[in-house]
Scaffold this motif. Structure first.
Motif, PDB file in Angstrom:
ATOM      1  N   GLN A   7       0.826  -1.210   0.000  1.00  0.00           N
ATOM      2  CA  GLN A   7       0.000   0.000   0.000  1.00  0.00           C
ATOM      3  C   GLN A   7       0.862   1.264   0.000  1.00  0.00           C
ATOM      4  O   GLN A   7       0.566   2.234  -0.704  1.00  0.00           O
ATOM      5  CB  GLN A   7      -0.926  -0.021   1.213  1.00  0.00           C
ATOM      6  CG  GLN A   7      -1.979  -1.110   1.177  1.00  0.00           C
ATOM      7  CD  GLN A   7      -2.885  -1.098   2.399  1.00  0.00           C
ATOM      8  OE1 GLN A   7      -2.742  -0.270   3.295  1.00  0.00           O
ATOM      9  NE2 GLN A   7      -3.829  -2.042   2.444  1.00  0.00           N
ATOM     10  N   ASP A   8       1.928   1.246   0.791  1.00  0.00           N
ATOM     11  CA  ASP A   8       2.822   2.415   0.839  1.00  0.00           C
ATOM     12  C   ASP A   8       3.373   2.750  -0.541  1.00  0.00           C
ATOM     13  O   ASP A   8       3.356   3.911  -0.979  1.00  0.00           O
ATOM     14  CB  ASP A   8       3.991   2.135   1.790  1.00  0.00           C
ATOM     15  CG  ASP A   8       3.635   2.395   3.244  1.00  0.00           C
ATOM     16  OD1 ASP A   8       2.446   2.606   3.531  1.00  0.00           O
ATOM     17  OD2 ASP A   8       4.549   2.380   4.092  1.00  0.00           O
ATOM     18  N   LEU A   9       3.898   1.735  -1.230  1.00  0.00           N
ATOM     19  CA  LEU A   9       4.540   1.986  -2.519  1.00  0.00           C
ATOM     20  C   LEU A   9       3.522   2.322  -3.607  1.00  0.00           C
ATOM     21  O   LEU A   9       3.829   3.080  -4.538  1.00  0.00           O
ATOM     22  CB  LEU A   9       5.394   0.785  -2.928  1.00  0.00           C
ATOM     23  CG  LEU A   9       6.605   0.518  -2.031  1.00  0.00           C
ATOM     24  CD1 LEU A   9       7.461  -0.595  -2.605  1.00  0.00           C
ATOM     25  CD2 LEU A   9       7.445   1.781  -1.829  1.00  0.00           C
ATOM     26  N   LEU A  10       2.306   1.788  -3.498  1.00  0.00           N
ATOM     27  CA  LEU A  10       1.263   2.174  -4.448  1.00  0.00           C
ATOM     28  C   LEU A  10       0.881   3.639  -4.267  1.00  0.00           C
ATOM     29  O   LEU A  10       0.700   4.380  -5.246  1.00  0.00           O
ATOM     30  CB  LEU A  10       0.030   1.280  -4.271  1.00  0.00           C
ATOM     31  CG  LEU A  10       0.172  -0.170  -4.769  1.00  0.00           C
ATOM     32  CD1 LEU A  10      -1.053  -0.984  -4.386  1.00  0.00           C
ATOM     33  CD2 LEU A  10       0.390  -0.197  -6.294  1.00  0.00           C
ATOM     34  N   ARG A  11       0.745   4.082  -3.009  1.00  0.00           N
ATOM     35  CA  ARG A  11       0.440   5.497  -2.763  1.00  0.00           C
ATOM     36  C   ARG A  11       1.598   6.379  -3.210  1.00  0.00           C
ATOM     37  O   ARG A  11       1.396   7.463  -3.757  1.00  0.00           O
ATOM     38  CB  ARG A  11       0.121   5.716  -1.288  1.00  0.00           C
ATOM     39  CG  ARG A  11      -1.296   5.328  -0.909  1.00  0.00           C
ATOM     40  CD  ARG A  11      -1.674   5.870   0.459  1.00  0.00           C
ATOM     41  NE  ARG A  11      -0.948   5.185   1.522  1.00  0.00           N
ATOM     42  CZ  ARG A  11      -1.393   4.097   2.136  1.00  0.00           C
ATOM     43  NH1 ARG A  11      -2.554   3.568   1.768  1.00  0.00           N
ATOM     44  NH2 ARG A  11      -0.702   3.541   3.097  1.00  0.00           N
ATOM     45  N   GLU A  12       2.809   5.914  -2.982  1.00  0.00           N
ATOM     46  CA  GLU A  12       3.973   6.688  -3.419  1.00  0.00           C
ATOM     47  C   GLU A  12       3.997   6.828  -4.940  1.00  0.00           C
ATOM     48  O   GLU A  12       4.465   7.836  -5.479  1.00  0.00           O
ATOM     49  CB  GLU A  12       5.250   5.981  -2.939  1.00  0.00           C
ATOM     50  CG  GLU A  12       6.521   6.774  -3.203  1.00  0.00           C
ATOM     51  CD  GLU A  12       7.747   6.069  -2.663  1.00  0.00           C
ATOM     52  OE1 GLU A  12       8.030   6.222  -1.458  1.00  0.00           O
ATOM     53  OE2 GLU A  12       8.417   5.356  -3.429  1.00  0.00           O
ATOM     54  N   ALA A  13       3.487   5.796  -5.651  1.00  0.00           N
ATOM     55  CA  ALA A  13       3.456   5.832  -7.111  1.00  0.00           C
ATOM     56  C   ALA A  13       2.293   6.665  -7.647  1.00  0.00           C
ATOM     57  O   ALA A  13       2.157   6.823  -8.868  1.00  0.00           O
ATOM     58  CB  ALA A  13       3.369   4.417  -7.663  1.00  0.00           C
ATOM     59  N   GLY A  14       1.445   7.178  -6.748  1.00  0.00           N
ATOM     60  CA  GLY A  14       0.369   8.061  -7.180  1.00  0.00           C
ATOM     61  C   GLY A  14      -1.024   7.519  -7.004  1.00  0.00           C
ATOM     62  O   GLY A  14      -2.009   8.206  -7.331  1.00  0.00           O
ATOM     63  N   SER A  15      -1.171   6.304  -6.502  1.00  0.00           N
ATOM     64  CA  SER A  15      -2.501   5.757  -6.300  1.00  0.00           C
ATOM     65  C   SER A  15      -3.218   6.510  -5.187  1.00  0.00           C
ATOM     66  O   SER A  15      -2.619   6.872  -4.177  1.00  0.00           O
ATOM     67  CB  SER A  15      -2.405   4.266  -5.934  1.00  0.00           C
ATOM     68  OG  SER A  15      -3.678   3.772  -5.568  1.00  0.00           O
ATOM     69  N   GLU A  16      -4.489   6.732  -5.377  1.00  0.00           N
ATOM     70  CA  GLU A  16      -5.303   7.400  -4.358  1.00  0.00           C
ATOM     71  C   GLU A  16      -6.218   6.390  -3.664  1.00  0.00           C
ATOM     72  O   GLU A  16      -7.314   6.713  -3.228  1.00  0.00           O
ATOM     73  CB  GLU A  16      -6.136   8.512  -5.004  1.00  0.00           C
ATOM     74  CG  GLU A  16      -5.276   9.620  -5.614  1.00  0.00           C
ATOM     75  CD  GLU A  16      -6.106  10.729  -6.222  1.00  0.00           C
ATOM     76  OE1 GLU A  16      -7.357  10.595  -6.221  1.00  0.00           O
ATOM     77  OE2 GLU A  16      -5.517  11.713  -6.704  1.00  0.00           O
ATOM     78  N   MET A  17      -5.747   5.192  -3.546  1.00  0.00           N
ATOM     79  CA  MET A  17      -6.533   4.132  -2.937  1.00  0.00           C
ATOM     80  C   MET A  17      -6.885   4.473  -1.499  1.00  0.00           C
ATOM     81  O   MET A  17      -6.104   5.092  -0.777  1.00  0.00           O
ATOM     82  CB  MET A  17      -5.759   2.805  -2.968  1.00  0.00           C
ATOM     83  CG  MET A  17      -4.405   2.850  -2.282  1.00  0.00           C
ATOM     84  SD  MET A  17      -3.544   1.272  -2.317  1.00  0.00           S
ATOM     85  CE  MET A  17      -4.626   0.291  -1.309  1.00  0.00           C
TER      86      MET A  17
END
Length: 591
Positions: free
Chosen positions: A412-422
């Motif tokens: 989740q951390d790396l997805l948010r860092e990549a720009g995901s707004e999950m």
């Protein structure tokens, strides 16, 4: 250099393990002798011989096994003579008269009054001890031997094994120096040097008897199954790392707290950078996808999962990896399973395809039969997960089972860092069944046991194990964590193959679950079998691959769950009897 340090520390920790007990009488028999001429050559001989024999055992095949059997017999005879010489120099002189040279050297080594031990005699005894020494294969020694099996014979393997043996020799030397001072004090104050020498002789002969009867790998293993594994794993966790700009991480940050602290800035995880992700080139085939490259995956968060389909630890991890792939695929996560085989049958692509279907794996799987991706990641474990960020950097890793919440938090951390707004969500709770269910670690007292001669331990049949040749075996009732064969079997490097119908395997275990990797052999015909627990049908204690009466059939080469105890966990006698010939049995695992 890091692996050398790990291997050395792992060897040093064997002083705390029951595995060291069989050779202690031979080492402490040198107490009070000159260190340079007596103790040091013995420890050097022990370490060098173990490193050489372990290297051959890891990569050499059946001829090395036979060579070590003969060397073991010669060592038992040699050390028995040494023990007798400690008890009575007169008896020793009679016993060694046919070989005067060797007899004189052994008498010098024995500490006969009026003689001085020589470097050569001590070295001979060290070589004999090294042939007998078989330390517990904890995580560190397992790491070294796995590397040897995967990469073949090379100088690095021997150097690592030598470092392991040197660590053990160092801890023994320290113990001997301390013990030597105690012995010297006893001699000065009590004047009982002759009695001490005789007691040591009796201890040496007792040690020879223990080793000759095989109790060094049976009784001592049962004294402490876990042995020094927890200490060794701690060493691995502290020292095993990759070049990085930060420390390697097995726990994720609390990304939600960091994200809400300052919503004006782009989210940046505090997971450290462990290095650039290596190439995914080298797979012999890809399943569920065309071949993927690191360049194609740039901008995505990638989870690389090393696994092999008959590994119980991998099987129990698959439901989580499968659930993450499904849950986060629309957020930018790409999961890649790298199938790196442990056994030869796992190199067969059709077997892997069937396993992928059975496990309902829909994400890409790279078949890494040549271990090119494995080596590129410098990996040493099944299972192992590496999490790669959108810039192509490794940011997180985890070896083995467990840490599922931390691993998902890292995703989740790396997805948010990549720009995901999950949005923040709870961790997955996969629908695991059969062998996929997590182990009952609080009740596991039995460990992975291989049936091929290359890694076989705790074999308890009346007959000695014969490599690559059919032989009739028999067994009455094994002790805890011992196993044996009945019937006509051919034991190969990786597996035991039943030559005639009505053969069986027995194992006394203590765990909730018992699994056995089985195959139907070259003929590929189904093999019927029947399982009993304490001589009775398993009933409610049956595993997922048999019925309550204990009936089952081997239809493919894979892991079969045969026992799942429904009530209180206790030591039980397991037996599996095969009604048809041709079955191949590889390894027991427990949970």
């Amino acid at each position: 250099m890091t692996l050398l340090i790990i291997a050395y520390l792992g060897g040093a920790l064997t002083i705390l393990s029951p595995c060291i007990l069989p050779i202690l009488p031979f080492v402490f028999a040198r107490a009070g002798q000159p260190f340079v001429r007596s103790t040091l050559p013995m420890l050097v001989g022990m370490a060098a011989t173990f490193a050489l024999v372990a290297t051959l055992a890891a990569v050499g095949g059946s001829w090395a096994v036979h060579a070590n059997e003969y060397g073991r017999l010669a060592a038992i005879i040699l050390l028995a003579v040494f023990g007798v010489s400690l008890l009575s120099p007169r008896v020793a002189s009679v016993v060694t008269r046919p070989v005067v040279d060797l007899g004189n050297r052994l008498l010098n080594a024995s500490g006969k009054p009026g003689t001085v031990p020589t470097v050569a005699s001590s070295l001979v005894l060290g070589v004999a001890t090294g042939l007998l020494w078989a330390p517990c294969a904890g995580p560190i020694l397992g790491l070294v031997l796995t590397g040897a099996a995967l990469q073949g014979a090379n100088l690095e393997t021997t150097v690592l094994l030598a470092a392991y043996a040197a660590g053990a020799a160092t801890s023994l030397a320290v113990a001997l120096i301390v013990g030597g001072k105690v012995f010297a004090g006893m001699k000065r104050s009590l004047g009982v040097s002759e009695r001490i020498r005789q007691v040591l002789g009796a201890a040496v002969l007792a040690g020879v008897a223990v080793i000759a009867l095989g109790l060094d790998t049976g009784l001592l293993a049962r004294l402490s199954y876990a042995s020094t594994a927890s200490f060794e794993q701690a060493v691995l966790d502290r020292l095993h790392s990759k070049p990085a700009t930060g420390s390697p991480s097995e726990t994720a940050s609390n990304g939600m707290m960091a994200a809400t602290a300052d919503t004006a800035r782009p989210f940046r995880s505090d997971l450290p950078v462990e290095g650039r992700a290596p190439s995914l080139d080298g797979a012999v085939e890809w399943l569920n996808s065309a071949p993927l490259t690191t360049e194609q995956l740039r901008g995505k968060v990638v989870l690389v999962d090393f696994w092999t389909y008959s590994c119980i630890n991998c099987i129990r991890t698959v439901p989580y990896v499968r659930a993450w792939a499904e849950k986060y695929k629309d957020q930018g996560l790409v999961v890649i399973g790298v199938h790196a085989p442990e056994f030869a049958f796992e190199k067969k692509i059709d077997n892997v395809k069937k396993a992928v279907g059975d496990f309902k794996i829909g994400y890409p799987v790279a078949i890494d039969n040549d271990y090119k991706i494995w080596r590129a990641f410098e990996n040493s474990y099944w299972p192992a997960q590496y999490l790669i960020d959108a810039k192509g950097q490794i940011r997180y890793h985890h070896f083995g089972e467990g840490n599922y919440k931390q691993s998902e938090q890292a995703i989740q951390d790396l997805l948010r860092e990549a720009g995901s707004e999950m949005a923040a969500t709870a961790s997955v709770v996969p629908d695991a069944k059969g062998a996929e269910i997590s182990p009952d670690l609080s009740n596991v007292r039995s460990g992975e046991t291989y049936l091929g001669y290359k890694r076989a331990t705790n074999f308890a049949s009346r007959e000695t194990l014969r490599a690559d040749a059919a032989r009739d075996y028999s067994i009455e009732e094994p002790s805890l964590n011992e196993w044996g064969l009945s019937g006509t079997w051919t034991v190969g490097a990786e597996q035991a193959t039943l030559s005639q119908p009505d053969g069986s395997i027995a194992y006394r275990f203590s765990a909730r679950d018992l699994h056995l990797v089985l195959g139907s052999g070259a003929a590929g015909k189904p093999v019927r079998f029947k399982v009993t627990i304490d001589g009775k049908a398993p009933g409610t204690d049956h595993g997922a691959d048999i019925d309550a009466d204990g009936n089952g059939t081997v239809t493919a080469t894979k892991l079969y769950q045969l026992v799942r105890q429904a009530g209180d966990i206790e030591a039980r006698n397991f037996e599996i009897r095969f009604l048809d010939p041709g079955v191949e049995a590889y390894a027991f695992t427990f949970g």
